[in-house]
Design a protein around this motif. Sequence first.
Motif, PDB file in Angstrom:
ATOM      1  N   ALA A   1       0.825  -1.202   0.000  1.00  0.00           N
ATOM      2  CA  ALA A   1       0.000   0.000   0.000  1.00  0.00           C
ATOM      3  C   ALA A   1       0.866   1.261   0.000  1.00  0.00           C
ATOM      4  N   GLU A   2       0.207   2.388  -0.256  1.00  0.00           N
ATOM      5  CA  GLU A   2       0.868   3.694  -0.218  1.00  0.00           C
ATOM      6  C   GLU A   2       0.792   4.239   1.205  1.00  0.00           C
ATOM      7  N   TYR A   3       1.932   4.756   1.704  1.00  0.00           N
ATOM      8  CA  TYR A   3       2.002   5.307   3.055  1.00  0.00           C
ATOM      9  C   TYR A   3       2.521   6.738   2.993  1.00  0.00           C
ATOM     10  N   LEU A   4       2.182   7.519   4.015  1.00  0.00           N
ATOM     11  CA  LEU A   4       2.684   8.884   4.079  1.00  0.00           C
ATOM     12  C   LEU A   4       3.102   9.241   5.501  1.00  0.00           C
ATOM     13  N   VAL A   5       3.895  10.291   5.602  1.00  0.00           N
ATOM     14  CA  VAL A   5       4.261  10.906   6.875  1.00  0.00           C
ATOM     15  C   VAL A   5       3.941  12.388   6.755  1.00  0.00           C
ATOM     16  N   PRO A   6       3.123  12.950   7.661  1.00  0.00           N
ATOM     17  CA  PRO A   6       2.777  14.377   7.572  1.00  0.00           C
ATOM     18  C   PRO A   6       3.957  15.264   7.967  1.00  0.00           C
ATOM     19  N   VAL A   7       4.077  16.381   7.278  1.00  0.00           N
ATOM     20  CA  VAL A   7       5.232  17.266   7.455  1.00  0.00           C
ATOM     21  C   VAL A   7       4.774  18.719   7.508  1.00  0.00           C
ATOM     22  N   ARG A   8       5.392  19.498   8.394  1.00  0.00           N
ATOM     23  CA  ARG A   8       5.227  20.956   8.374  1.00  0.00           C
ATOM     24  C   ARG A   8       6.446  21.534   7.657  1.00  0.00           C
ATOM     25  N   TRP A   9       6.221  22.064   6.484  1.00  0.00           N
ATOM     26  CA  TRP A   9       7.338  22.541   5.667  1.00  0.00           C
ATOM     27  C   TRP A   9       7.973  23.804   6.235  1.00  0.00           C
ATOM     28  N   LEU A  10       9.283  23.827   6.257  1.00  0.00           N
ATOM     29  CA  LEU A  10      10.040  25.024   6.622  1.00  0.00           C
ATOM     30  C   LEU A  10      10.418  25.813   5.375  1.00  0.00           C
ATOM     31  N   TYR A  11      10.591  25.078   4.291  1.00  0.00           N
ATOM     32  CA  TYR A  11      10.852  25.723   2.997  1.00  0.00           C
ATOM     33  C   TYR A  11      10.628  24.680   1.911  1.00  0.00           C
ATOM     34  N   THR A  12      10.012  25.080   0.821  1.00  0.00           N
ATOM     35  CA  THR A  12       9.873  24.212  -0.340  1.00  0.00           C
ATOM     36  C   THR A  12      10.114  25.005  -1.608  1.00  0.00           C
ATOM     37  N   ALA A  13      10.418  24.284  -2.676  1.00  0.00           N
ATOM     38  CA  ALA A  13      10.615  24.889  -3.987  1.00  0.00           C
ATOM     39  C   ALA A  13       9.821  24.106  -5.015  1.00  0.00           C
ATOM     40  N   GLU A  14       9.432  24.766  -6.078  1.00  0.00           N
ATOM     41  CA  GLU A  14       8.789  24.056  -7.177  1.00  0.00           C
ATOM     42  C   GLU A  14       9.771  23.071  -7.784  1.00  0.00           C
ATOM     43  N   ARG A  15       9.240  22.044  -8.416  1.00  0.00           N
ATOM     44  CA  ARG A  15      10.092  21.044  -9.046  1.00  0.00           C
ATOM     45  C   ARG A  15      11.074  21.699 -10.024  1.00  0.00           C
ATOM     46  N   SER A  16      10.587  22.684 -10.765  1.00  0.00           N
ATOM     47  CA  SER A  16      11.438  23.352 -11.755  1.00  0.00           C
ATOM     48  C   SER A  16      12.548  24.172 -11.109  1.00  0.00           C
ATOM     49  N   GLN A  17      12.402  24.475  -9.803  1.00  0.00           N
ATOM     50  CA  GLN A  17      13.402  25.258  -9.090  1.00  0.00           C
ATOM     51  C   GLN A  17      14.211  24.397  -8.117  1.00  0.00           C
ATOM     52  N   ALA A  18      14.210  23.089  -8.322  1.00  0.00           N
ATOM     53  CA  ALA A  18      14.941  22.172  -7.441  1.00  0.00           C
ATOM     54  C   ALA A  18      16.425  22.522  -7.406  1.00  0.00           C
ATOM     55  N   PHE A  19      17.029  22.345  -6.237  1.00  0.00           N
ATOM     56  CA  PHE A  19      18.450  22.650  -6.077  1.00  0.00           C
ATOM     57  C   PHE A  19      19.262  21.400  -6.391  1.00  0.00           C
ATOM     58  N   SER A  20      20.160  21.506  -7.361  1.00  0.00           N
ATOM     59  CA  SER A  20      20.972  20.367  -7.768  1.00  0.00           C
ATOM     60  C   SER A  20      22.340  20.842  -8.226  1.00  0.00           C
ATOM     61  N   GLU A  21      23.362  20.133  -7.777  1.00  0.00           N
ATOM     62  CA  GLU A  21      24.715  20.403  -8.225  1.00  0.00           C
ATOM     63  C   GLU A  21      25.567  19.165  -7.961  1.00  0.00           C
ATOM     64  N   VAL A  22      26.719  19.100  -8.558  1.00  0.00           N
ATOM     65  CA  VAL A  22      27.618  17.952  -8.379  1.00  0.00           C
ATOM     66  C   VAL A  22      28.077  17.874  -6.926  1.00  0.00           C
ATOM     67  N   GLY A  23      28.089  16.662  -6.373  1.00  0.00           N
ATOM     68  CA  GLY A  23      28.608  16.457  -5.022  1.00  0.00           C
ATOM     69  C   GLY A  23      27.568  16.354  -3.937  1.00  0.00           C
ATOM     70  N   LEU A  24      26.269  16.465  -4.293  1.00  0.00           N
ATOM     71  CA  LEU A  24      25.218  16.367  -3.289  1.00  0.00           C
ATOM     72  C   LEU A  24      24.894  14.906  -2.989  1.00  0.00           C
ATOM     73  N   PHE A  25      24.441  14.648  -1.774  1.00  0.00           N
ATOM     74  CA  PHE A  25      24.099  13.296  -1.348  1.00  0.00           C
ATOM     75  C   PHE A  25      22.823  12.816  -2.038  1.00  0.00           C
ATOM     76  N   GLY A  26      22.801  11.529  -2.369  1.00  0.00           N
ATOM     77  CA  GLY A  26      21.612  10.919  -2.935  1.00  0.00           C
ATOM     78  C   GLY A  26      21.512   9.476  -2.475  1.00  0.00           C
ATOM     79  N   ASN A  27      20.291   8.949  -2.377  1.00  0.00           N
ATOM     80  CA  ASN A  27      20.088   7.585  -1.912  1.00  0.00           C
ATOM     81  C   ASN A  27      18.752   7.079  -2.421  1.00  0.00           C
ATOM     82  N   GLN A  28      18.663   5.774  -2.711  1.00  0.00           N
ATOM     83  CA  GLN A  28      17.422   5.225  -3.260  1.00  0.00           C
ATOM     84  C   GLN A  28      16.399   4.879  -2.185  1.00  0.00           C
ATOM     85  N   ASN A  29      16.790   4.861  -0.913  1.00  0.00           N
ATOM     86  CA  ASN A  29      15.821   4.622   0.150  1.00  0.00           C
ATOM     87  C   ASN A  29      14.866   5.801   0.275  1.00  0.00           C
TER      88      ASN A  29
END
Length: 247
Positions: A192-220
């Motif tokens: 099934a699909e599960y969620l965790v509720p969050v109070r956002w401190l800051y968000t960006a639109e998908r088109s404004q996502a922050f990305s650069e070489v050297g950032l952490f990433g993980n498939q979990n």
Amino acid sequence: MDEAFETKFGISLDTVTLNDNHQMVVVATELDASSERINYLNEHAQLSINAMFFSAFEDNGNRYLSRAWMIDPDEPTKPIARKANKEPWNGEFYASFGDERPWELARRLGFIAGGGAAWYSKTLSMLSEGDRIWVNIPKTGYVGVGEVIGERCRATEYHFDTENGAKTLLELATPNEYPHLYRALDDEEDNAEYLVPVRWLYTAERSQAFSEVGLFGNQNTVCKPTASKWSHTVMRLKQAWPIGGGV
């Protein structure tokens, strides 16, 4: 490997001793010149590797098998050098928001989600109220940071506060907007699909996502990073985003 091990067994990999006395042995009648570099690997690369030679001969009808080591195995071996590429966990979680899920809806309502198999949803249980999460959309970039305000639950059962009262995602999202939610309606609990509720401190639109070489990433879906890249990633996000404001 660190995050996957902890997710599977519930303990940190660096607290477990694995292959403490692991050794490789090459068995042969002879070695060519290139294979004799085993001795170099022992002395300079600090690899626990050795070679054993066998010779067979016959005397008066009796057959014998002799052996000889390239390096005396009774000699003390040098400890294998390990790179110090881990850091103490900083107490902040990484979250992966699948590209097939509606980020703008999650951004507006306040949640992260995972599902389709237990592997994708069970790590959401690592989160508790008050935890801080940094959210990354794989192959897109980081899009938000927030504070967890509740425990993991089935996405179809959680009620969001809206102007029209408490509503579930089934009442707020169409099948076209959130197909993964509707595909999982008839699935057994693990899928099934599960969620965790969050109070956002800051968000960006998908088109404004922050990305650069050297950032952490993980498939979990969620993990507690100890890689050196994690502290660098959090530092860069804090520099790039006005943390502390609203959405």
